[in-house]
Design a protein around this motif. Sequence first.
Motif, mmCIF file in Angstrom:
data_model
loop_
_atom_site.group_PDB
_atom_site.id
_atom_site.type_symbol
_atom_site.label_atom_id
_atom_site.label_comp_id
_atom_site.label_asym_id
_atom_site.label_seq_id
_atom_site.Cartn_x
_atom_site.Cartn_y
_atom_site.Cartn_z
ATOM 1 N N ARG A 16 1.024 -0.965 -0.253
ATOM 2 C CA ARG A 16 -0.322 -0.376 0.170
ATOM 3 C C ARG A 16 0.970 1.048 -0.177
ATOM 4 O O ARG A 16 0.732 2.176 -0.505
ATOM 5 C CB ARG A 16 -0.848 0.040 0.907
ATOM 6 C CG ARG A 16 -2.146 -0.763 1.284
ATOM 7 C CD ARG A 16 -3.062 -0.845 2.534
ATOM 8 N NE ARG A 16 -3.687 -1.615 2.611
ATOM 9 C CZ ARG A 16 -3.900 -2.791 3.658
ATOM 10 N NH1 ARG A 16 -3.441 -2.899 4.061
ATOM 11 N NH2 ARG A 16 -5.171 -3.896 2.667
ATOM 12 N N THR A 17 2.106 1.060 0.987
ATOM 13 C CA THR A 17 2.701 2.701 1.133
ATOM 14 C C THR A 17 3.684 2.616 -0.343
ATOM 15 O O THR A 17 3.401 3.837 -1.310
ATOM 16 C CB THR A 17 4.125 1.951 2.093
ATOM 17 O OG1 THR A 17 3.424 1.955 2.935
ATOM 18 C CG2 THR A 17 4.499 3.549 2.047
ATOM 19 N N GLN A 18 4.036 1.498 -0.629
ATOM 20 C CA GLN A 18 4.701 1.650 -2.182
ATOM 21 C C GLN A 18 3.619 2.347 -3.618
ATOM 22 O O GLN A 18 4.125 2.771 -4.309
ATOM 23 C CB GLN A 18 5.674 0.137 -3.035
ATOM 24 C CG GLN A 18 5.944 0.136 -3.700
ATOM 25 C CD GLN A 18 7.045 -1.079 -4.548
ATOM 26 O OE1 GLN A 18 6.025 -2.150 -3.834
ATOM 27 N NE2 GLN A 18 7.207 -1.082 -5.658
ATOM 28 N N THR A 19 2.646 1.552 -3.418
ATOM 29 C CA THR A 19 1.973 1.947 -4.380
ATOM 30 C C THR A 19 1.331 3.636 -4.447
ATOM 31 O O THR A 19 1.175 4.387 -5.330
ATOM 32 C CB THR A 19 -0.221 1.100 -4.158
ATOM 33 O OG1 THR A 19 0.304 -0.464 -4.306
ATOM 34 C CG2 THR A 19 -0.781 1.619 -5.302
ATOM 35 N N GLU A 20 0.944 4.100 -3.371
ATOM 36 C CA GLU A 20 0.375 5.529 -3.040
ATOM 37 C C GLU A 20 1.871 6.399 -3.570
ATOM 38 O O GLU A 20 1.564 7.362 -3.640
ATOM 39 C CB GLU A 20 0.349 5.308 -1.622
ATOM 40 C CG GLU A 20 -0.200 7.118 -1.223
ATOM 41 C CD GLU A 20 -1.568 7.545 -1.937
ATOM 42 O OE1 GLU A 20 -1.724 8.647 -2.025
ATOM 43 O OE2 GLU A 20 -1.750 6.296 -2.302
ATOM 44 N N ALA A 21 2.817 5.673 -3.002
ATOM 45 C CA ALA A 21 4.401 6.393 -3.284
ATOM 46 C C ALA A 21 3.917 6.838 -5.132
ATOM 47 O O ALA A 21 4.472 7.492 -5.306
ATOM 48 C CB ALA A 21 5.203 5.725 -2.410
ATOM 49 N N LEU A 22 3.998 5.476 -6.318
ATOM 50 C CA LEU A 22 3.629 5.685 -7.472
ATOM 51 C C LEU A 22 2.936 6.636 -7.485
ATOM 52 O O LEU A 22 3.107 6.771 -8.963
ATOM 53 C CB LEU A 22 4.389 4.150 -7.604
ATOM 54 C CG LEU A 22 5.160 3.192 -7.111
ATOM 55 C CD1 LEU A 22 4.943 1.103 -7.979
ATOM 56 C CD2 LEU A 22 6.411 3.717 -8.342
ATOM 57 N N ARG A 23 1.881 6.660 -7.045
ATOM 58 C CA ARG A 23 0.443 7.202 -7.425
ATOM 59 C C ARG A 23 0.726 9.182 -7.163
ATOM 60 O O ARG A 23 0.749 9.210 -8.433
ATOM 61 C CB ARG A 23 -0.950 6.530 -6.528
ATOM 62 C CG ARG A 23 -1.962 7.552 -7.035
ATOM 63 C CD ARG A 23 -3.793 7.022 -6.537
ATOM 64 N NE ARG A 23 -3.850 6.204 -7.021
ATOM 65 C CZ ARG A 23 -3.240 4.902 -5.666
ATOM 66 N NH1 ARG A 23 -3.378 4.947 -4.179
ATOM 67 N NH2 ARG A 23 -4.137 3.594 -5.522
ATOM 68 N N GLN A 24 1.770 8.880 -6.005
ATOM 69 C CA GLN A 24 2.004 10.266 -5.765
ATOM 70 C C GLN A 24 2.745 11.065 -7.481
ATOM 71 O O GLN A 24 2.681 12.409 -7.140
ATOM 72 C CB GLN A 24 2.683 10.135 -4.776
ATOM 73 C CG GLN A 24 1.467 10.749 -3.274
ATOM 74 C CD GLN A 24 1.531 11.311 -1.847
ATOM 75 O OE1 GLN A 24 2.657 11.052 -1.583
ATOM 76 N NE2 GLN A 24 1.003 10.632 -0.949
ATOM 77 N N GLY A 25 3.970 10.121 -7.198
ATOM 78 C CA GLY A 25 4.997 10.039 -8.350
ATOM 79 C C GLY A 25 4.063 10.344 -9.697
ATOM 80 O O GLY A 25 4.394 11.170 -10.726
ATOM 81 N N ALA A 26 2.996 9.523 -9.718
ATOM 82 C CA ALA A 26 2.439 9.744 -11.487
ATOM 83 C C ALA A 26 2.362 10.934 -11.619
ATOM 84 O O ALA A 26 1.505 11.562 -12.403
ATOM 85 C CB ALA A 26 1.657 8.680 -11.467
ATOM 86 N N GLU A 27 0.895 11.391 -10.220
ATOM 87 C CA GLU A 27 0.842 13.097 -10.649
ATOM 88 C C GLU A 27 1.648 13.840 -10.767
ATOM 89 O O GLU A 27 1.298 14.794 -11.574
ATOM 90 C CB GLU A 27 -0.212 12.619 -9.136
ATOM 91 C CG GLU A 27 -1.168 11.764 -8.829
ATOM 92 C CD GLU A 27 -2.343 12.179 -10.162
ATOM 93 O OE1 GLU A 27 -2.145 13.765 -10.313
ATOM 94 O OE2 GLU A 27 -3.264 11.813 -10.647
#
Length: 153
Positions: A16-27
């Motif tokens: 979950r932490t990794q997915t959220e970090a990737l989501r923020q990076g993509a944004e």
Amino acid sequence: MPDIDASTLNFLAQLRTQTEALRQGAEVARRERDEAAVRLADLETKLADSTATLRALEVYTGEAAEGSAPTDSPAGPDGTQAQSIEEAILRVLREEEALTPLEIARTVEALGVSSSASSVRARLSKLVKLGTLQRDGKSRYSVSKAGSGATKD
């Protein structure tokens, strides 16, 4: 079983932490891409305006060499470089004392430059802002003193 459940829960938390970090990076990347696209469009617009103004003033001052027009501008029907609205306006006003926007639009059209009256008015305003043209109290346009001083006759 409790050990597997604890490790599975730990893995899920990390995922979950990794997915959220990737989501923020993509944004962030999307935002930067959009901002870059806006900056690029702005720079391309400014480049086109600057190129057209430079070309018009070179024609106006007589400094435009034969065949030295930029290659990215549209060609006329006979293969020669198409005349810009600014070039046509300056050519018209070099021959006439002061004209209204409608008179200028008609004369520009007679020179073979396809343009609407609103396009001509927009270019007139732009050339006034650049100091090339001046407008009198009767909304007639003429070449400004600064612009006429640069003319080679």
